[in-house]
Each structure stands twice: as C-alpha cells, then as structure tokens.
Design a protein around this motif. Sequence first.
Motif, PDB file in Angstrom:
ATOM      1  N   LEU A 174       0.825  -1.205   0.000  1.00  0.00           N
ATOM      2  CA  LEU A 174       0.000   0.000   0.000  1.00  0.00           C
ATOM      3  C   LEU A 174       0.863   1.260   0.000  1.00  0.00           C
TER       4      LEU A 174
ATOM      5  N   GLU B 259      -8.325   6.763  -1.089  1.00  0.00           N
ATOM      6  CA  GLU B 259      -8.838   5.404  -0.896  1.00  0.00           C
ATOM      7  C   GLU B 259      -7.754   4.475  -0.356  1.00  0.00           C
TER       8      GLU B 259
ATOM      9  N   ARG C 249      -7.243   5.304   3.297  1.00  0.00           N
ATOM     10  CA  ARG C 249      -8.337   4.730   4.081  1.00  0.00           C
ATOM     11  C   ARG C 249      -8.135   3.229   4.281  1.00  0.00           C
ATOM     12  N   HIS C 250      -7.681   2.549   3.228  1.00  0.00           N
ATOM     13  CA  HIS C 250      -7.428   1.109   3.302  1.00  0.00           C
ATOM     14  C   HIS C 250      -6.317   0.808   4.306  1.00  0.00           C
TER      15      HIS C 250
ATOM     16  N   GLU D  74      -7.787   1.077   7.774  1.00  0.00           N
ATOM     17  CA  GLU D  74      -8.684  -0.049   8.020  1.00  0.00           C
ATOM     18  C   GLU D  74      -7.892  -1.312   8.330  1.00  0.00           C
ATOM     19  N   ARG D  75      -6.849  -1.531   7.536  1.00  0.00           N
ATOM     20  CA  ARG D  75      -6.029  -2.731   7.744  1.00  0.00           C
ATOM     21  C   ARG D  75      -5.277  -2.652   9.074  1.00  0.00           C
TER      22      ARG D  75
END
Length: 209
Positions: free
Chosen positions: A17, A58, A61-62, A65-66
């Motif tokens: 990421l 995005e 945000r990922h 979240e992870r």
Amino acid sequence: MRIRDLILPEDQIFFALFKDMAQKINEASATLNEITHELPEGIEKAHKIRQIEHLGDEVTRHIYERLNESLITPLEPDEIARLAPALDDVLDKLDWVAHQLATYELTRSSDVLKEYSYLILMTSNEIVEAVDALADLTKPQEVHSHILEISRLYNLSSELLSRAILEIFKTKDLLMIIKLKDIYESLAKVMEKCNDVGHALSDISMSHT
C-alpha cells in the motif's frame, strides 16, 4: 526477531500500500511537470491529478482499516500511522497546485514553474525508491541514501523559492505577482511535505536497524 513474529506472520500488505501511494505521488508529479511545460494547453491535465488524489485517499483509508484489523504489522502501528498521512499530504498539495494553475489561467509558463515541477518530480522518484527499499528492513543504508537526496532537493527548492519571489517583484503586473507568489508558495509546500515523508522514512528505517 520479536516474540510476536513467532506467533503470527506479519501483514506485508502495508508495504504494498505504501508503494502504491509512492507511485501515485510519482504519477501526479509527472503530470504536474507536464502541465508546467505545456501551459496554457496542458492545464486540462489538472483533472488527472485530482483523480489520482482521490485514489490516494482510498489507499490511505485502506491502510487505516487494515491497521485496525491487523494483529501483526511489519512496522510499529505508530510508524504506519505517521507515514500514511505524510504520503497523503503530498498528494493533497499536488492537487492544490494543479487547482491553482487551472484557476489562475496563466497564459504561459515560466522557468521557475518548470524548474520547481522538475524538482518535485525528481523528489517523487526518490520517494518511490526509498519506500521500495524500506520493504527490506535489512537495507537501512539504501533508504538513507534516498532520504539524503530528498533533503538535497528540498534545499534546492528553498533556494529556488527565494530567487523566484525576488524575481516576481521586479514586474509591474500586480495581479501576476499575486498569482505567481501564491503558486510558488504552494509548490514549496509540496516539497515541504515530501521532506516530511523523508523524515518519517528516516526515523522508521533507523528504528529497525
């Protein structure tokens, strides 16, 4: 090896990421460089940077979240929480500069705009390389070499800003002075945020040596 590493494998998706974010910064920087070399026609490409910035949001945000879901992470949670917004800030500032260039409707480019955007592009290349190297925590010197180059480019951009501000005040066009000063300072903010990424990468790399 940390005890927690013996219990569960680390979640390596964070490096993927971060690499994705670095690549998006590089793509947005390359597009900005194209814009400054193609004004006024190139300004139509500003929408591409806006799209990249949205995609970057995005990814950020990922990452969060992870982070909330993962028991095991390759970096400390606070390191991930520091690097993610630092990368996102660069994209935000790139998007803002593109917005200014489109809004101010410059009829032509300038050597300063071209030089500044090129420095940003070169810095983004170093960010990509540094993030790639970070994935292998056994290569702190490789990360450090890219961080030093980010710092060098940042210093060059600071010198460029000083020269540019002095130069624009030589013109008698007050409106153009206001526009260019605003844009130049926004370009400086991009480089400042790139340098913040460098600091974050440096601290993370050093803590894992």
